[in-house]
Design a protein around this motif. Sequence first.
Motif, PDB file in Angstrom:
ATOM      1  N   GLN A 255     -52.621  70.137  14.364  1.00 26.73           N
ATOM      2  CA  GLN A 255     -53.035  68.537  13.544  1.00 26.73           C
ATOM      3  C   GLN A 255     -54.296  69.006  12.290  1.00 26.73           C
ATOM      4  N   PRO A 256     -55.117  70.393  12.369  1.00 24.90           N
ATOM      5  CA  PRO A 256     -56.095  70.310  11.713  1.00 24.90           C
ATOM      6  C   PRO A 256     -55.212  70.418  10.031  1.00 24.90           C
ATOM      7  N   VAL A 257     -55.788  70.025   9.397  1.00 23.54           N
ATOM      8  CA  VAL A 257     -55.077  70.423   8.034  1.00 23.54           C
ATOM      9  C   VAL A 257     -55.937  70.750   6.822  1.00 23.54           C
ATOM     10  N   GLU A 258     -55.412  71.035   5.382  1.00 19.51           N
ATOM     11  CA  GLU A 258     -56.001  72.050   4.186  1.00 19.51           C
ATOM     12  C   GLU A 258     -57.549  70.783   3.751  1.00 19.51           C
ATOM     13  N   SER A 259     -58.472  70.245   3.384  1.00 23.05           N
ATOM     14  CA  SER A 259     -59.282  69.596   3.363  1.00 23.05           C
ATOM     15  C   SER A 259     -60.771  70.051   1.928  1.00 23.05           C
ATOM     16  N   TRP A 260     -59.544  69.803   1.002  1.00 25.97           N
ATOM     17  CA  TRP A 260     -60.658  70.267  -0.636  1.00 25.97           C
ATOM     18  C   TRP A 260     -62.023  69.753  -0.497  1.00 25.97           C
ATOM     19  N   PHE A 261     -61.918  68.773   0.152  1.00 27.16           N
ATOM     20  CA  PHE A 261     -63.714  67.331  -0.249  1.00 27.16           C
ATOM     21  C   PHE A 261     -64.362  68.315   1.163  1.00 27.16           C
ATOM     22  N   VAL A 262     -64.134  68.259   2.660  1.00 33.20           N
ATOM     23  CA  VAL A 262     -64.229  69.216   3.491  1.00 33.20           C
ATOM     24  C   VAL A 262     -65.344  70.213   3.073  1.00 33.20           C
ATOM     25  N   SER A 263     -63.888  71.746   2.510  1.00 35.08           N
ATOM     26  CA  SER A 263     -64.987  72.939   2.409  1.00 35.08           C
ATOM     27  C   SER A 263     -65.710  72.372   0.718  1.00 35.08           C
ATOM     28  N   CYS A 264     -65.540  71.685  -0.031  1.00 35.31           N
ATOM     29  CA  CYS A 264     -66.709  71.290  -1.019  1.00 35.31           C
ATOM     30  C   CYS A 264     -68.058  71.734  -0.284  1.00 35.31           C
ATOM     31  N   ILE A 265     -68.399  70.691   1.010  1.00 34.01           N
ATOM     32  CA  ILE A 265     -69.134  70.123   1.327  1.00 34.01           C
ATOM     33  C   ILE A 265     -69.778  71.368   2.543  1.00 34.01           C
ATOM     34  N   SER A 266     -68.778  71.823   2.979  1.00 35.37           N
ATOM     35  CA  SER A 266     -69.134  72.775   4.178  1.00 35.37           C
ATOM     36  C   SER A 266     -69.530  74.133   3.976  1.00 35.37           C
ATOM     37  N   LEU A 267     -69.214  74.598   2.963  1.00 34.66           N
ATOM     38  CA  LEU A 267     -69.013  75.890   2.518  1.00 34.66           C
ATOM     39  C   LEU A 267     -68.250  76.563   2.920  1.00 34.66           C
ATOM     40  N   GLY A 268     -67.144  76.353   2.994  1.00 36.29           N
ATOM     41  CA  GLY A 268     -65.662  76.718   3.138  1.00 36.29           C
ATOM     42  C   GLY A 268     -64.923  76.302   4.277  1.00 36.29           C
ATOM     43  N   GLU A 269     -65.660  75.902   5.338  1.00 36.53           N
ATOM     44  CA  GLU A 269     -65.324  75.506   6.759  1.00 36.53           C
ATOM     45  C   GLU A 269     -63.955  74.105   6.885  1.00 36.53           C
ATOM     46  N   GLY A 270     -63.452  73.713   5.093  1.00 41.38           N
ATOM     47  CA  GLY A 270     -62.247  72.523   4.889  1.00 41.38           C
ATOM     48  C   GLY A 270     -60.686  73.184   5.693  1.00 41.38           C
ATOM     49  N   TRP A 271     -60.771  74.788   5.137  1.00 40.85           N
ATOM     50  CA  TRP A 271     -59.672  75.008   5.178  1.00 40.85           C
ATOM     51  C   TRP A 271     -59.266  75.144   6.691  1.00 40.85           C
ATOM     52  N   HIS A 272     -58.598  73.895   7.154  1.00 39.29           N
ATOM     53  CA  HIS A 272     -58.550  73.597   8.515  1.00 39.29           C
ATOM     54  C   HIS A 272     -57.089  74.354   8.869  1.00 39.29           C
ATOM     55  N   ASN A 273     -56.246  74.291   8.794  1.00 41.73           N
ATOM     56  CA  ASN A 273     -54.793  74.392   8.950  1.00 41.73           C
ATOM     57  C   ASN A 273     -55.074  75.862   8.582  1.00 41.73           C
ATOM     58  N   TYR A 274     -55.001  76.723   8.145  1.00 43.59           N
ATOM     59  CA  TYR A 274     -55.628  77.822   8.482  1.00 43.59           C
ATOM     60  C   TYR A 274     -56.348  78.628   9.627  1.00 43.59           C
ATOM     61  N   HIS A 275     -57.312  77.765   9.243  1.00 45.05           N
ATOM     62  CA  HIS A 275     -58.263  78.889  10.298  1.00 45.05           C
ATOM     63  C   HIS A 275     -57.381  78.433  11.811  1.00 45.05           C
ATOM     64  N   HIS A 276     -57.019  77.370  11.927  1.00 48.81           N
ATOM     65  CA  HIS A 276     -56.202  77.557  14.016  1.00 48.81           C
ATOM     66  C   HIS A 276     -54.544  78.236  13.551  1.00 48.81           C
ATOM     67  N   ALA A 277     -54.371  78.375  12.549  1.00 52.87           N
ATOM     68  CA  ALA A 277     -52.926  79.176  12.721  1.00 52.87           C
ATOM     69  C   ALA A 277     -53.672  80.544  12.877  1.00 52.87           C
ATOM     70  N   PHE A 278     -55.094  81.227  11.922  1.00 56.17           N
ATOM     71  CA  PHE A 278     -55.347  82.479  11.999  1.00 56.17           C
ATOM     72  C   PHE A 278     -57.177  81.980  12.552  1.00 56.17           C
ATOM     73  N   PRO A 279     -57.185  81.511  13.873  1.00 50.36           N
ATOM     74  CA  PRO A 279     -58.998  81.211  14.590  1.00 50.36           C
ATOM     75  C   PRO A 279     -59.618  82.571  14.420  1.00 50.36           C
ATOM     76  N   TRP A 280     -58.997  84.292  14.102  1.00 49.97           N
ATOM     77  CA  TRP A 280     -59.882  85.385  14.061  1.00 49.97           C
ATOM     78  C   TRP A 280     -60.243  85.842  12.909  1.00 49.97           C
ATOM     79  N   ASP A 281     -59.916  85.346  11.754  1.00 55.19           N
ATOM     80  CA  ASP A 281     -59.866  85.396  10.166  1.00 55.19           C
ATOM     81  C   ASP A 281     -60.819  85.265   9.875  1.00 55.19           C
ATOM     82  N   TYR A 282     -61.964  86.142   9.660  1.00 51.68           N
ATOM     83  CA  TYR A 282     -63.914  85.203   8.610  1.00 51.68           C
ATOM     84  C   TYR A 282     -63.549  84.575   7.856  1.00 51.68           C
TER      85      TYR A 282
END
Length: 391
Positions: A255-282
């Motif tokens: 369900q999580p998505v890639e969001s430029w907007f959220v990444s912009c205001i959260s210092l990079g936490e909005g690339w969320h589809n990638y993060h849930h696919a690879f949660p251990w990537d720094y």
Amino acid sequence: MTAEVQNPKSVDENGNLNGTTKFDSFLISTKYIGTDYSYKHQIVWKNAIGFLILHLLALWGVILIVTGNIALKTFLWTVLFMYAATIGITIGAHRFFTHKTFKGTPLLKVFLLCLQTVAGQNSTFIWARDHRLHHRYSDTDADPHNSKRGFFFCHIGWLMMKKHPYVIELGRRIDMSDLQADKMIMFQKKYYYYLYFVVAFLIPVFVPIYFFNEHWLSSFLVCYCARYILQLNGTWLVNSAAHLYGTRPYDRKLQPVESWFVSCISLGEGWHNYHHAFPWDYKAAEESMHFNSNATIIRFFERIGLAYDLKIASPDMVRNRIVRSGDGTHHVLGNDEAKSAVSAIGPLHPLNPTYNSTLKSPDAILKPEGLPLFHEKDVLINNLTRRNVAG
């Protein structure tokens, strides 16, 4: 959600199955965990009223800022604390303590624990437990902020309501042994409210009053209320917007998505589809992604000797995942049809918060064991790959 009927002979006189609890018995018989839309969450009114009051006070503080009724030094001090609190959550609680995406020296751990306390989002232990539960049962009734229940619920509503029984019971089963064995984590957990009062309230409010001659009410409204609520809402957007408005180039089943907007205001936490696919990537994103200052800060910590063993997903692993399970919107390996299947209210641009794929979103129905939190074999392989590349 579907369940099979248990054999009555396997249940003892206390209603337990082979010595397990009734909830264990239910999980054994349950085929899937999804979202039961007939379930009604019970409002916790003290929480709801508390958040309403805090938001009204924060609005008052914002008005003081935009009307120029505070000193410039007070404003810069507030921005500094907001930035520090964000790092405490995104790098500290999230990438470091919850997902173990890199290792750090005791000095770095103390630093990140202090910044996480400033954020005021409960102790690191409780934050990490809830977030690990979120990853294991993402977007189901066992997810504390299940996005399938709508934007308001996953943004703030979940904090105003009693937890779903799945969240309570499965949260107790999340492996927290690594943090329980960490004396620093448990110290912060034990004395969290005292520490919070000092570093998140007393220091931010007192400094402008004493050193900048700021009025005590203005300092309270701006340096505490406005700073705290604005930072909270920025974090909450990762739970809401980054699960609802964007694309799924790495895994269309998540369900999580890639969001430029959220990444912009959260210092990079909005690339969320990638993060849930690879949660251990720094990086919590591909190397080439924009708006990911958190990854840059972590690499800075590495350069000065505070961080080490940064975990990454190899380019081949990422590429294979994109080809195998992506929705076709990847900027390099995607296809024109999927890339054009997006809409937005207003300008059609990834920075638009409503930028969203029109492709069908996943159903988010999981087996009782949920999704894996860590892929240790992959992590070890990728650490070796990273060292070979660096060498």
